[in-house]
Scaffold this motif. Structure first.
Motif, mmCIF file in Angstrom:
data_model
loop_
_atom_site.group_PDB
_atom_site.id
_atom_site.type_symbol
_atom_site.label_atom_id
_atom_site.label_comp_id
_atom_site.label_asym_id
_atom_site.label_seq_id
_atom_site.Cartn_x
_atom_site.Cartn_y
_atom_site.Cartn_z
ATOM 1 N N ARG A 1 -27.339 23.970 -7.098
ATOM 2 C CA ARG A 1 -26.261 23.226 -6.829
ATOM 3 C C ARG A 1 -25.492 23.773 -8.234
ATOM 4 N NH1 ARG A 1 -27.623 17.994 -4.413
ATOM 5 N NH2 ARG A 1 -25.818 17.042 -5.290
ATOM 6 N N LEU B 1 -19.623 17.180 -2.176
ATOM 7 C CA LEU B 1 -20.780 16.631 -2.393
ATOM 8 C C LEU B 1 -21.795 16.530 -1.628
ATOM 9 C CD1 LEU B 1 -19.031 13.929 -4.475
ATOM 10 C CD2 LEU B 1 -20.582 15.640 -5.534
ATOM 11 N N THR C 1 -26.360 19.450 -11.080
ATOM 12 C CA THR C 1 -25.144 20.053 -10.604
ATOM 13 C C THR C 1 -24.481 20.527 -11.618
ATOM 14 O OG1 THR C 1 -25.112 18.382 -8.381
ATOM 15 C CG2 THR C 1 -23.150 19.772 -9.207
ATOM 16 N N TYR D 1 -16.577 14.483 -8.169
ATOM 17 C CA TYR D 1 -17.893 14.681 -8.759
ATOM 18 C C TYR D 1 -18.146 13.731 -9.801
ATOM 19 C CZ TYR D 1 -17.323 19.638 -6.527
ATOM 20 O OH TYR D 1 -17.166 20.483 -5.908
ATOM 21 N N GLN E 1 -17.516 10.452 -2.906
ATOM 22 C CA GLN E 1 -16.829 11.049 -1.973
ATOM 23 C C GLN E 1 -15.165 10.586 -1.879
ATOM 24 O OE1 GLN E 1 -19.592 10.110 1.337
ATOM 25 N NE2 GLN E 1 -19.765 12.337 1.552
ATOM 26 N N ARG F 1 -18.927 10.268 -8.581
ATOM 27 C CA ARG F 1 -20.335 9.960 -7.973
ATOM 28 C C ARG F 1 -21.237 9.843 -8.908
ATOM 29 N NH1 ARG F 1 -23.536 14.166 -3.870
ATOM 30 N NH2 ARG F 1 -25.625 12.834 -3.888
#
Length: 265
Positions: free
Chosen positions: A89, A76, A227, A108, A31, A111
C-alpha cells in the motif's frame, strides 16, 4: 452550486441518488469527507466534496442513476483491492497546489482517524498549523489526537533531514520504528505520509530519495496493513523526480486518476 454550503445527509443522499446508509458507510471508511456538527455529531456534507466524489465515482453514482448497492473504486478501495493480492500500500500522490494536496489527501486521513487508527505525518517545513486547521475544519479534536498519539506531526528536520542530511537506511529504520511502536499498542493498521519537497533543500544525501522510496516497498511487505502516501509537488519537483516516484511506487494518485505505479513491473 455554491461550494461552501453544507447539506444534510438527506440532501446529500438525494443529490447522489444513494441511500443514507451508503453515505454513512463511505464517511466511516473515509471515502467521502463530512463535517460533524452539534452535540449529536450529525453529518453535514460540503457541496465541493460531493462534486469531487461524483467526478471520481463510476457513472452508476449520481443523479438519475440507480446504484443497486454499487461501490465506487476510490483510491482507498483500490488500495484495499491491491492488498488482497499482496501489493504493498505505497502511494505517490502528485499535486499542484496546497489546496489540491489537501483535497486529495484528506480522505486518507479521515479514514484512519475516523476508525481510531494512527496517522503519522511528516509535513512540509512550517506546515503544522495548516494541517491542524484542515483537520479542525472537519471536526476532529486535534489536541486530543496529538495527546493520544493517534496523530503525530513532524517537520522534515525531525525525520528526513535529521542531523541536516538524508540517509536512506536511517530513514527506513525510523519508519519501521514508528510502525512497530504503534503495532505494540495494538495498531497494525496505520497511515504514514510524507511531503517530499524536502528534496529541494539541497542537503547532503537527498539524491538517495528515489532509492529510499523503492526500499519502502520491501518494508511494506513486512507490514501489509500499513499505508504510506508520499506527496510530490508537480510544480516544484522536476519531471525526472516525479517520473522516478512513479517508478518507485505501487500506486500513483494524480488529481484526475488513481492508477498502478511501475514498481515491480
Amino acid at each position: 452550486m455554491a461550494t461552501d454550503s453544507l447539506l444534510t445527509i438527506e440532501q446529500a443522499a438525494s443529490l447522489l441518488n444513494v441511500s443514507k446508509t451508503s453515505l454513512r458507510r463511505w464517511t466511516k471508511s473515509g471515502q467521502l469527507p463530512c463535517v460533524r456538527i452539534g452535540a449529536r455529531q450529525e453529518r453535514r456534507f460540503r457541496n465541493s466534496d460531493l462534486e469531487s466524489f461524483l467526478s471520481t465515482a463510476p457513472a452508476s453514482i449520481g443523479p438519475g442513476h440507480a446504484v443497486a448497492g454499487s461501490e465506487p473504486l476510490t483510491p482507498l478501495a483500490a488500495l484495499d483491492q491491491g492488498a488482497a493480492h499482496n501489493i504493498p500500500r505505497h502511494v505517490c500522490l502528485h499535486y499542484r497546489t496546497p489546496g489540491e494536496l489537501w483535497e486529495l489527501f484528506l480522505p486518507y486521513v479521515a479514514r484512519y482517524l475516523q476508525r481510531d487508527l494512527p496517522v503519522f505525518y511528516i509535513h512540509r517545513e512550517g506546515g503544522r498549523d495548516a494541517v491542524l486547521a484542515a483537520l479542525d475544519a472537519l471536526g476532529f479534536d486535534t489536541a486530543g489526537l496529538l495527546a493520544q498519539q493517534r496523530l503525530t506531526l513532524l517537520e522534515p528536520a525531525e525525520a528526513y533531514l535529521a542531523g541536516g542530511r538524508f540517509e536512506a537506511q536511517r530513514m527506513i529504520a525510523f519508519m519501521e520504528a514508528a510502525i512497530r511502536q504503534r503495532a505494540a499498542s495494538g495498531h497494525d493498521e496505520m497511515l504514514v505520509a510524507g511531503e517530499m519537497s524536502w528534496y529541494l533543500s539541497g542537503a547532503e544525501g537527498v539524491d538517495e530519495m528515489i532509492p529510499y522510496e523503492k526500499a519502502l516497498n520491501n518494508l511494506l511487505v513486512r507490514y501489509p496493513k500499513v499505508t504510506i502516501v508520499c506527496q510530490y509537488d508537480i510544480n516544484r519537483l522536476s519531471a525526472e523526480i516525479n517520473l522516478g516516484a512513479i517508478c518507485a511506487h505501487t500506486h500513483v494518485h494524480m488529481p484526475d486518476r488513481f492508477v498502478p505505479g511501475f514498481f515491480g513491473k
